[in-house]
Design an enzyme around this catalytic site. Structure first.
Site, PDB file in Angstrom:
ATOM      1  N   GLY A 144       0.810  -1.237   0.055  1.00 28.67           N
ATOM      2  CA  GLY A 144       0.000   0.018  -0.102  1.00 28.67           C
ATOM      3  C   GLY A 144       0.911   1.405   0.066  1.00 28.67           C
ATOM      4  O   GLY A 144       0.427   2.269  -0.524  1.00 28.67           O
ATOM      5  N   ASN A 168       4.089  -6.264  -2.689  1.00 25.93           N
ATOM      6  CA  ASN A 168       4.481  -7.719  -2.272  1.00 25.93           C
ATOM      7  C   ASN A 168       3.180  -8.216  -1.375  1.00 25.93           C
ATOM      8  O   ASN A 168       3.627  -9.155  -0.847  1.00 25.93           O
ATOM      9  CB  ASN A 168       5.545  -7.531  -1.371  1.00 25.93           C
ATOM     10  CG  ASN A 168       5.130  -6.718  -0.011  1.00 25.93           C
ATOM     11  OD1 ASN A 168       4.555  -5.672  -0.057  1.00 25.93           O
ATOM     12  ND2 ASN A 168       5.720  -7.167   1.120  1.00 25.93           N
ATOM     13  N   GLU A 169       2.045  -7.571  -1.555  1.00 28.58           N
ATOM     14  CA  GLU A 169       1.118  -8.115  -0.792  1.00 28.58           C
ATOM     15  C   GLU A 169       0.586  -9.450  -1.129  1.00 28.58           C
ATOM     16  O   GLU A 169      -0.102 -10.009  -0.358  1.00 28.58           O
ATOM     17  CB  GLU A 169      -0.094  -7.020  -0.836  1.00 28.58           C
ATOM     18  CG  GLU A 169      -1.045  -6.865  -2.210  1.00 28.58           C
ATOM     19  CD  GLU A 169      -0.091  -6.198  -3.168  1.00 28.58           C
ATOM     20  OE1 GLU A 169       0.797  -5.463  -3.155  1.00 28.58           O
ATOM     21  OE2 GLU A 169      -0.770  -5.998  -4.242  1.00 28.58           O
TER      22      GLU A 169
END
Ligand SMILES: CC/C=C\C/C=C\CCC/C=C/CC(=O)SCCNC(=O)CCNC(=O)[C@H](O)C(C)(C)COP(=O)(O)OP(=O)(O)OC[C@H]1O[C@@H](n2cnc3c(N)ncnc32)[C@H](O)[C@@H]1OP(=O)(O)O
Length: 179
Positions: A144, A168-169
């Site tokens: 985010g 990378n979520e």
């Protein structure tokens, strides 16, 4: 916090070809917090505002944080003298750790919906801003945090091999909703 000379009124205006938000704003209706996670300094002589993210420890984007950020962007947007916005962090080593995962872990679908709407509001406000927006990324900026910086017109990142940035979520099993 909004520091500048003179009071900023929440008026409707159309200066600089901008359509300003209505006085009663969605983010303001939602904002119950008194804590300040965003500090804004506006330099009248340059027309540039600096917005410092100061939510310890890592500027994670909670609902309160996103709400405060949106309110401050809206206020600057309504100020016809403000032409540019620099977004940066007051926290050492971190620009933003991305979404506050505690806001989505174990929460009801309604609460998650409210949270994701606030995320969407944040990137729409920055991406749609009439101001020239610059992310001065002075620390790590995953997920985010990366999204927030991507919605700015320009990005400058501190040259430090310990700082990382990227989406990378999915490593956390988080998939952004379809917008
Ligand atoms: C126009 C665009 C349209 C569409 C875009 C499409 C897709 C975009 C989708 C965006 C989705 C985003 C989802 C997310 O953001 S999920 C969150 C992902 N974030 C992370 O994985 C970050 C994890 N954190 C870190 O890597 C490190 O903490 C960091 C490098 C940021 C800092 O490291 P440092 O060593 O300085 O601190 P730590 O000791 O690790 O952390 C300190 C405390 O902060 C807590 N923490 C860290 N990150 C978070 C977070 N994201 N949420 C909540 N809390 C966080 C950490 O647990 C530590 O807490 P304590 O142990 O001290 O209690």
């Amino acid at each position: 916090m909004y520091a500048r000379s003179g009071l900023l009124s929440q008026r409707s205006c159309s200066s600089h070809g901008r359509e300003c938000a209505t006085p009663v704003l969605a983010a303001q209706r939602r904002n119950n917090s008194t804590a300040t996670k965003i500090a804004v300094e506006f330099d009248q002589s340059t027309g540039v505002a600096v917005m410092r993210l100061q939510g310890p420890p890592v500027n994670s984007l909670s609902l309160d944080f996103l709400t405060e950020l949106c309110i401050n962007v809206e206020k600057l947007e309504m100020d016809k003298n403000c032409r540019g916005l620099i977004l940066t962090s007051s926290q050492p080593k971190v620009f933003s750790a991305g979404l506050d995962i505690m806001e989505i872990y174990g929460k009801s679908p309604e609460r998650c919906g409210e949270f994701w709407r606030a995320v969407q509001e944040m990137w729409l406000k920055l991406y749609g801003s009439s101001m020239v927006t610059i992310a001065a990324i002075n620390g790590s900026s995953p997920a985010g945090g990366c999204l927030m910086s991507m919605t700015c017109d320009y990005r400058i990142m501190a040259d430090n091999p310990r700082y990382s940035i990227g989406l990378n979520e999915t490593q956390l099993g988080i998939v952004a909703p379809f917008w």
